[in-house]
Design an enzyme around this catalytic site. Structure first.
Site, PDB file in Angstrom:
ATOM      1  N   ARG A   1       5.164 -13.260  17.429  1.00 16.98           N
ATOM      2  CA  ARG A   1       5.446 -12.039  17.179  1.00 16.98           C
ATOM      3  C   ARG A   1       6.798 -11.787  16.490  1.00 16.98           C
ATOM      4  O   ARG A   1       7.599 -10.848  16.554  1.00 16.98           O
ATOM      5  CB  ARG A   1       5.585 -11.166  18.739  1.00 16.98           C
ATOM      6  CG  ARG A   1       4.370 -11.113  19.350  1.00 16.98           C
ATOM      7  CD  ARG A   1       4.435 -10.250  20.564  1.00 16.98           C
ATOM      8  NE  ARG A   1       3.164 -10.109  21.269  1.00 16.98           N
ATOM      9  CZ  ARG A   1       2.705 -10.849  22.347  1.00 16.98           C
ATOM     10  NH1 ARG A   1       3.859 -12.129  22.567  1.00 16.98           N
ATOM     11  NH2 ARG A   1       2.018 -11.078  23.142  1.00 16.98           N
TER      12      ARG A   1
ATOM     13  N   LYS B   1       9.352  -6.011   2.869  1.00 17.19           N
ATOM     14  CA  LYS B   1       7.808  -5.774   2.770  1.00 17.19           C
ATOM     15  C   LYS B   1       7.246  -7.201   2.599  1.00 17.19           C
ATOM     16  O   LYS B   1       7.250  -7.623   1.784  1.00 17.19           O
ATOM     17  CB  LYS B   1       7.658  -4.759   1.338  1.00 17.19           C
ATOM     18  CG  LYS B   1       7.944  -3.573   1.676  1.00 17.19           C
ATOM     19  CD  LYS B   1       7.209  -2.533   0.690  1.00 17.19           C
ATOM     20  CE  LYS B   1       7.398  -1.136   0.946  1.00 17.19           C
ATOM     21  NZ  LYS B   1       6.926  -0.464  -0.510  1.00 17.19           N
TER      22      LYS B   1
ATOM     23  N   GLU C   1      10.721  -4.929 -14.045  1.00 14.06           N
ATOM     24  CA  GLU C   1      11.364  -4.345 -12.648  1.00 14.06           C
ATOM     25  C   GLU C   1      12.856  -3.992 -12.893  1.00 14.06           C
ATOM     26  O   GLU C   1      13.397  -2.809 -12.408  1.00 14.06           O
ATOM     27  CB  GLU C   1      11.119  -5.336 -11.385  1.00 14.06           C
ATOM     28  CG  GLU C   1       9.886  -5.447 -10.976  1.00 14.06           C
ATOM     29  CD  GLU C   1       9.033  -4.616 -10.279  1.00 14.06           C
ATOM     30  OE1 GLU C   1       9.688  -3.392  -9.950  1.00 14.06           O
ATOM     31  OE2 GLU C   1       7.852  -4.803  -9.899  1.00 14.06           O
TER      32      GLU C   1
ATOM     33  N   LYS D   1      18.552  -2.046  -4.651  1.00 13.67           N
ATOM     34  CA  LYS D   1      17.317  -2.367  -3.509  1.00 13.67           C
ATOM     35  C   LYS D   1      18.193  -2.126  -2.293  1.00 13.67           C
ATOM     36  O   LYS D   1      17.776  -1.592  -1.464  1.00 13.67           O
ATOM     37  CB  LYS D   1      16.702  -3.453  -3.849  1.00 13.67           C
ATOM     38  CG  LYS D   1      15.422  -3.565  -2.742  1.00 13.67           C
ATOM     39  CD  LYS D   1      14.219  -3.976  -3.527  1.00 13.67           C
ATOM     40  CE  LYS D   1      13.266  -3.762  -2.351  1.00 13.67           C
ATOM     41  NZ  LYS D   1      12.004  -4.691  -2.802  1.00 13.67           N
TER      42      LYS D   1
ATOM     43  N   GLU E   1      10.162   3.266   4.224  1.00 11.18           N
ATOM     44  CA  GLU E   1       9.567   4.302   3.148  1.00 11.18           C
ATOM     45  C   GLU E   1       8.948   5.704   3.966  1.00 11.18           C
ATOM     46  O   GLU E   1       8.073   6.089   3.815  1.00 11.18           O
ATOM     47  CB  GLU E   1       8.526   3.827   2.319  1.00 11.18           C
ATOM     48  CG  GLU E   1       8.204   4.207   1.230  1.00 11.18           C
ATOM     49  CD  GLU E   1       7.299   3.381   0.221  1.00 11.18           C
ATOM     50  OE1 GLU E   1       7.478   2.328   0.364  1.00 11.18           O
ATOM     51  OE2 GLU E   1       6.766   3.980  -0.522  1.00 11.18           O
TER      52      GLU E   1
ATOM     53  N   ARG F   1      12.744   5.631  -0.440  1.00  8.84           N
ATOM     54  CA  ARG F   1      12.649   4.272  -0.836  1.00  8.84           C
ATOM     55  C   ARG F   1      11.393   4.382  -1.886  1.00  8.84           C
ATOM     56  O   ARG F   1      11.122   3.659  -2.826  1.00  8.84           O
ATOM     57  CB  ARG F   1      12.032   3.306   0.447  1.00  8.84           C
ATOM     58  CG  ARG F   1      11.871   1.881   0.067  1.00  8.84           C
ATOM     59  CD  ARG F   1      11.588   1.055   1.053  1.00  8.84           C
ATOM     60  NE  ARG F   1      11.308  -0.356   0.639  1.00  8.84           N
ATOM     61  CZ  ARG F   1      11.308  -1.467   1.362  1.00  8.84           C
ATOM     62  NH1 ARG F   1      11.890  -1.543   2.661  1.00  8.84           N
ATOM     63  NH2 ARG F   1      10.965  -2.773   0.866  1.00  8.84           N
TER      64      ARG F   1
ATOM     65  N   ASN G   1       8.957   2.910  -6.345  1.00  9.31           N
ATOM     66  CA  ASN G   1       7.376   2.819  -6.834  1.00  9.31           C
ATOM     67  C   ASN G   1       7.450   3.457  -8.326  1.00  9.31           C
ATOM     68  O   ASN G   1       6.322   3.679  -8.642  1.00  9.31           O
ATOM     69  CB  ASN G   1       6.627   3.448  -5.952  1.00  9.31           C
ATOM     70  CG  ASN G   1       6.476   2.885  -4.556  1.00  9.31           C
ATOM     71  OD1 ASN G   1       6.700   1.577  -4.685  1.00  9.31           O
ATOM     72  ND2 ASN G   1       6.299   3.264  -3.519  1.00  9.31           N
TER      73      ASN G   1
ATOM     74  N   HIS H   1       4.672   2.300 -10.446  1.00  6.71           N
ATOM     75  CA  HIS H   1       3.649   1.642  -9.484  1.00  6.71           C
ATOM     76  C   HIS H   1       2.601   2.373  -9.240  1.00  6.71           C
ATOM     77  O   HIS H   1       1.191   1.836  -8.961  1.00  6.71           O
ATOM     78  CB  HIS H   1       4.426   1.351  -8.281  1.00  6.71           C
ATOM     79  CG  HIS H   1       5.227   0.159  -8.375  1.00  6.71           C
ATOM     80  ND1 HIS H   1       6.552   0.041  -9.444  1.00  6.71           N
ATOM     81  CD2 HIS H   1       5.326  -1.519  -8.046  1.00  6.71           C
ATOM     82  CE1 HIS H   1       7.096  -1.055  -9.453  1.00  6.71           C
ATOM     83  NE2 HIS H   1       6.383  -1.826  -8.704  1.00  6.71           N
TER      84      HIS H   1
ATOM     85  N   HIS I   1      -0.357  -0.235 -10.285  1.00  7.26           N
ATOM     86  CA  HIS I   1      -1.006  -0.848  -9.316  1.00  7.26           C
ATOM     87  C   HIS I   1      -2.446  -0.766  -9.626  1.00  7.26           C
ATOM     88  O   HIS I   1      -3.527  -1.821  -9.580  1.00  7.26           O
ATOM     89  CB  HIS I   1      -0.935  -0.483  -7.807  1.00  7.26           C
ATOM     90  CG  HIS I   1       0.350  -1.010  -7.339  1.00  7.26           C
ATOM     91  ND1 HIS I   1       0.656  -0.790  -5.978  1.00  7.26           N
ATOM     92  CD2 HIS I   1       1.102  -2.316  -7.524  1.00  7.26           C
ATOM     93  CE1 HIS I   1       1.740  -1.574  -5.684  1.00  7.26           C
ATOM     94  NE2 HIS I   1       1.755  -2.424  -6.708  1.00  7.26           N
TER      95      HIS I   1
ATOM     96  N   HIS J   1       1.721  -8.446 -12.747  1.00  6.20           N
ATOM     97  CA  HIS J   1       2.597  -7.376 -11.909  1.00  6.20           C
ATOM     98  C   HIS J   1       3.519  -6.470 -13.068  1.00  6.20           C
ATOM     99  O   HIS J   1       3.177  -5.336 -13.272  1.00  6.20           O
ATOM    100  CB  HIS J   1       3.278  -7.705 -10.685  1.00  6.20           C
ATOM    101  CG  HIS J   1       3.873  -6.536  -9.979  1.00  6.20           C
ATOM    102  ND1 HIS J   1       2.994  -5.695  -9.252  1.00  6.20           N
ATOM    103  CD2 HIS J   1       5.287  -6.206  -9.602  1.00  6.20           C
ATOM    104  CE1 HIS J   1       3.799  -4.804  -8.641  1.00  6.20           C
ATOM    105  NE2 HIS J   1       5.177  -5.157  -8.769  1.00  6.20           N
TER     106      HIS J   1
END
Ligand SMILES: NC(=O)c1ccc[n+]([C@@H]2O[C@H](COP(=O)([O-])OP(=O)(O)OC[C@H]3O[C@@H](n4cnc5c(N)ncnc54)[C@H](O)[C@@H]3O)[C@@H](O)[C@H]2O)c1
Ligand SMILES: [Zn+2]
Length: 367
Positions: free
Chosen positions: A122, A144, A186, A230, A240, A245, A249, A252, A256, A269
């Site tokens: 966990r 993330k 980025e 960031k 988010e 946040r 994106n 993105h 994506h 990417h």
């Protein structure tokens, strides 16, 4: 060396940035954090061959035991199957030791190793040692973590913050130009969403059709500047949930979809994100949110970085299809980060499909 603090109450951590610091400084940071006495290092063979000695030397000096495991050098390693194998391996290693995880590599390794650390017992502590521009400016920061499913990218994952982000820009010297460019996409994004000064720096340094300027960039400066942006954004909206946040994106939503429609092979990417940013610029212009000149400035910087400015060999239809499968699609509403001016973007939902199609068509070369 520079240290940036990411403030998240009892989950706060430092982002340490410098050149040649792994050998001399990492051990002290790990000792002070007291993460454990045994490091389970997740990496791939490319990085192992180049940098195993330097990392193992730093750990030995600090009397930290370690086991280094490699996974194939591919986005395909971001899978539940690979994560499962690593967890079993970790359980075998975790006997009479206090184990923590080190993610040693690019974004693929970082996302995978963070995910493994998040679910084993966990959650056990982990440190991110990013070795690509993309990892250092972006993926190693913010917690993330996750793996891809056949239904889509990053679909299984967790928000799970590292205890340390350690970015030695000396690693970037062995990256090939295509990987550096991918990370620079980025960096350009950070300039557009929050930092006109950073964008001006890139604009000033960039030269047409020449790539030697890229190697001359001050990466310690770039990684620090992006890391600070960031860290600030994540500290305000870790999961988010507050819409803040989301601005990370930018580019993105369509990026994506381009990555997925190209089967994660045609574009990496950063390349897909560069194209996604250009489509987002066109949508913004069509909606009257921004000026044509602002879009042109962005296109020029992207072009002189050597990143693609036109989508090749993928049809707008396939991109739209992938777009509807993306996580950023909320229920029946789409959601885009759009441009107002350099340093200012906003989140807009429900963009008419016709506008998205027309922006895509402008940026796509005929098949
Ligand atoms: N978690 C996040 O917030 C976040 C953000 C952005 C991207 N990502 C994820 O990051 C991944 C992409 O990361 P990436 O661009 O770093 O790709 P990557 O991890 O695949 O690395 C790119 C290539 O560079 C090689 N490499 C790494 N370091 C090297 C070095 N120092 N010298 C020479 N070669 C080196 C790798 O072996 C690989 O072949 C994607 O899976 C993306 O989804 C995650
Ligand atoms: Zn990205």
């Amino acid at each position: 060396m520079k240290t940036i603090k990411l403030n998240l109450q009892n989950r706060s951590y430092n982002i340490v940035i410098g050149k040649g610091i792994l050998k001399t400084r990492l051990g002290k940071f790990l000792q002070n954090l007291n993460l454990g006495n045994a490091a389970f290092i997740i990496t791939n063979n490319t990085i192992k061959t180049k940098y195993e000695k330097i990392l193992s030397g730093a750990l030995r000096l600090s009397h930290i035991g370690f086991k280094l495991i490699t996974v194939p050098d591919s986005e395909k390693s971001k899978s539940l199957e690979t994560a499962c194998g690593l967890i079993k391996n970790l359980a075998d290693y975790d006997k009479k030791r206090k184990v923590f995880v080190i993610a040693f590599g690019g974004g693929v390794i970082g996302d995978l190793a963070g995910f493994v650390a998040s679910i084993y017992k966990r959650g056990i502590p982990y440190a991110q040692i990013g070795t690509t521009v993309l990892a250092q400016v972006d993926s190693s920061i913010g917690g993330k973590t996750g793996v891809d499913l056949k239904q889509g990218k990053n679909l299984a994952g967790a928000f799970y913050q590292p205890k340390l982000v350690f970015s030695d820009v000396a690693f970037l010297e062995s990256l090939d130009l295509r990987q550096i460019r991918s990370g620079l996409a980025e960096v350009i994004k950070y300039g557009i969403i929050k930092d006109p000064g950073l964008f001006d720096y890139l604009e000033k340094e960039s030269h047409d059709c020449e790539t030697s300027w890229i190697k001359k960039l001050d990466f310690e400066f770039l990684v620090s500047r992006c890391g600070a942006i960031k860290a600030k954004i994540v500290s305000l909206d870790e999961k988010e949930e507050k819409g803040y946040r989301t601005i990370l994106n930018f580019g993105h939503t369509i990026g994506h979809a381009i990555e997925a429609a190209g089967n994660y092979k045609k574009y990496n990417h950063g390349e897909a994100i560069a194209l996604g940013m250009l489509v987002a610029c066109d949508i913004s212009e069509m909606l009257g949110l921004t000026h044509k000149n602002t879009c042109l400035r962005i296109e020029n910087v992207i072009a002189s970085t050597g990143l693609p400015t036109k989508i090749k060999k993928i049809s707008p239809r396939d991109i739209i299809k992938s777009h509807y499968l993306d996580k950023k699609f909320i229920g029946s509403r789409n959601r885009f980060v759009l441009l107002e001016k350099i340093g200012k973007v906003k989140v807009v939902e429900d963009i008419p499909l016709e506008i998205i199609k027309s922006a895509l068509a402008k940026k796509t070369l005929p098949l």
